[in-house]
Motif scaffolding. Sequence first.
Motif: not given
Length: 619
Positions: A156-160, A171-173, A181-183, A193-201
């Motif tokens: 459920g997350s993604h490493l930038i 597009k990928d997800y 943005y909201a999550e 930014k490169e290296g971030m870990v973000i949540s994918i809705p």
Amino acid sequence: MKKILALLLFVGATALYAQQKTHTVQPKETVYGISKQYGISQEELYKANPKIEKNGIHPGDLIILPTKGTTAVTPTDTKPTTEDSTTSDVFSDPNYMYITVQPKETVYNLTKKYNVSEATLTSLNPQIKERGLEIGDVIKLPKAITNKDNFAVPKGSHLIKKGETLYTLSKDYKVSVDDIYAENPTLQTSGLKEGMVISIPKKSGAVVIEENTINYTVQNGDTAYNILERYNTNLDELLRLNPEVINGLKAGMILKLPLQKNAKIIKYGKAGKLKRANDNEINIAIMLPFDVANNPQLKNSQATQFFMGAKLALTRLAKKGKNVNVKVIDTKNGSIQDILSTTDFSKTDAVIGPLNTSDVTEVAHFFDNSGIAVISPYANDDSLNSFNDLLISNPKDEVIADQIIEEITKNFAGEQVYLLTNRDDQELANYTKKELEKQLKANVVIVDNASKIVQPHDKVDGVDYYTPIITVMVGDDDNLGKQYLEKLKTFNKDNIKAYGIKSVSVYDVYSPENAKNIDAFREFGFVYSTARLINTRDTEVQSVLKDFKEIYCEFPTRYEQLGYDVTYDIVDRMNNKGDVTNNITTENTRVSSKFAYKKVSGSKAYTNDASRVVRLPKK
């Protein structure tokens, strides 16, 4: 009293707050301090409040105070084993490990100790950006780290990674940029930014960001708690923005939720929203990858050379009475989609550029069906054929090759065929070989050095008998072209047919310094095809070359020629309203290029399929 009643009504369906004691976070409070105040462990607080594991705590947050000792977590063996470690209270869950900040620890030494990038650390712990590190904070770190760019990314997350944008991720997800943005509150203030870990809705379309507010459509199964947790807000803010929730949550309701303070949201433009303004002006945008930010002294890049040619074309057009408004955009200064979404194209008639296929694809998609012409000056991949309003200026190499394949077909007598090429033009040589073998059943050999071309011969009674061969130079490598000519001179000229696909300096029929080479090629009845050829005997061409020499003190390079020809041709076709399609099929020859646009079978785009065949007949 009314506010308390509203609060209880709102969360009553979930019974999350009615059954637990709560604490409203005050300025400068930490998880460590709250745990000491109530005599419970930090682990228990995190277990009862999953959202603060992700986002930290903020003044005004309402957090649950669990019953002491009911949710203790047993520490795991993930504690660092380095001798100088000063961090204790390490525990973990299936996705992350959590460490408690000790005195004198900094962001820098945490990144070094746990081999994690600062971008990853701050994206997982956004409170660090807001107030820095404080003793007792519990910091979330990825598990299974082997280096800063290689760790187990939780489900459920993604490493930038480098080059990724919010547009490509959406597009990928298959989720909207607004959802992402909201999550991810950190994205709202820091950007991607490169290296971030973000949540994918998990689901797209529930969120629309407008006027600095998240507009969320309540879904079946939503509860007060999961909404507050997901979007990092509190009940006070929710009630302030949505007083109607006093009657409870209902699927389909649209709730207003606050963005983070100082949020900077990029609103991505949508394809098909723009239409060309049919006014009495000519407005063009030139989009090229100058990369000025990183290379301020860059003078010899392909983009810079192209622009130098374009500038001269616009200057000469202005002298002819064409008044053109020009907007120059550096596509290296941010992602293509960010540029498209934040640039005003409302008065644009045509866009020239970018150069590579992926960038042209994004630009063509954005302007598809807008009536605004997008001119691809260099990229000509088949994938571009699906876009309306796209003009592909650079003829495909296959078009140039087909001219010589047709020449060989007319005069073929079963000869051995040699194709001389280098690595850069290997694909074109493969295409030529395949077509010759298919059409003529010829024996075709590809070689990378002229010394490998062989003309067999026998000597009988003192007389030489030569086996006829066909030679074709495939490509525009000047050094290989010189090697090709020297090899041709060693062959029997009556038993060889010589050709060229694309142009090299030794083929230049208009250069006085090249006369001896042209005479040598004439001995073989040489024929070659090319997309670009400068007729230095033409009066208009001479005038342009004179301007190049006066302004830039040099003969135009290939990319300067391309910049001049593409820009001049497009603007010259425009009427006074900026419409280029009214005159798109007219055939024009400029300084070095010939343009004949048409829609080939199955293509929505206009493609330039013009090439020139130059014949050097035997004297």
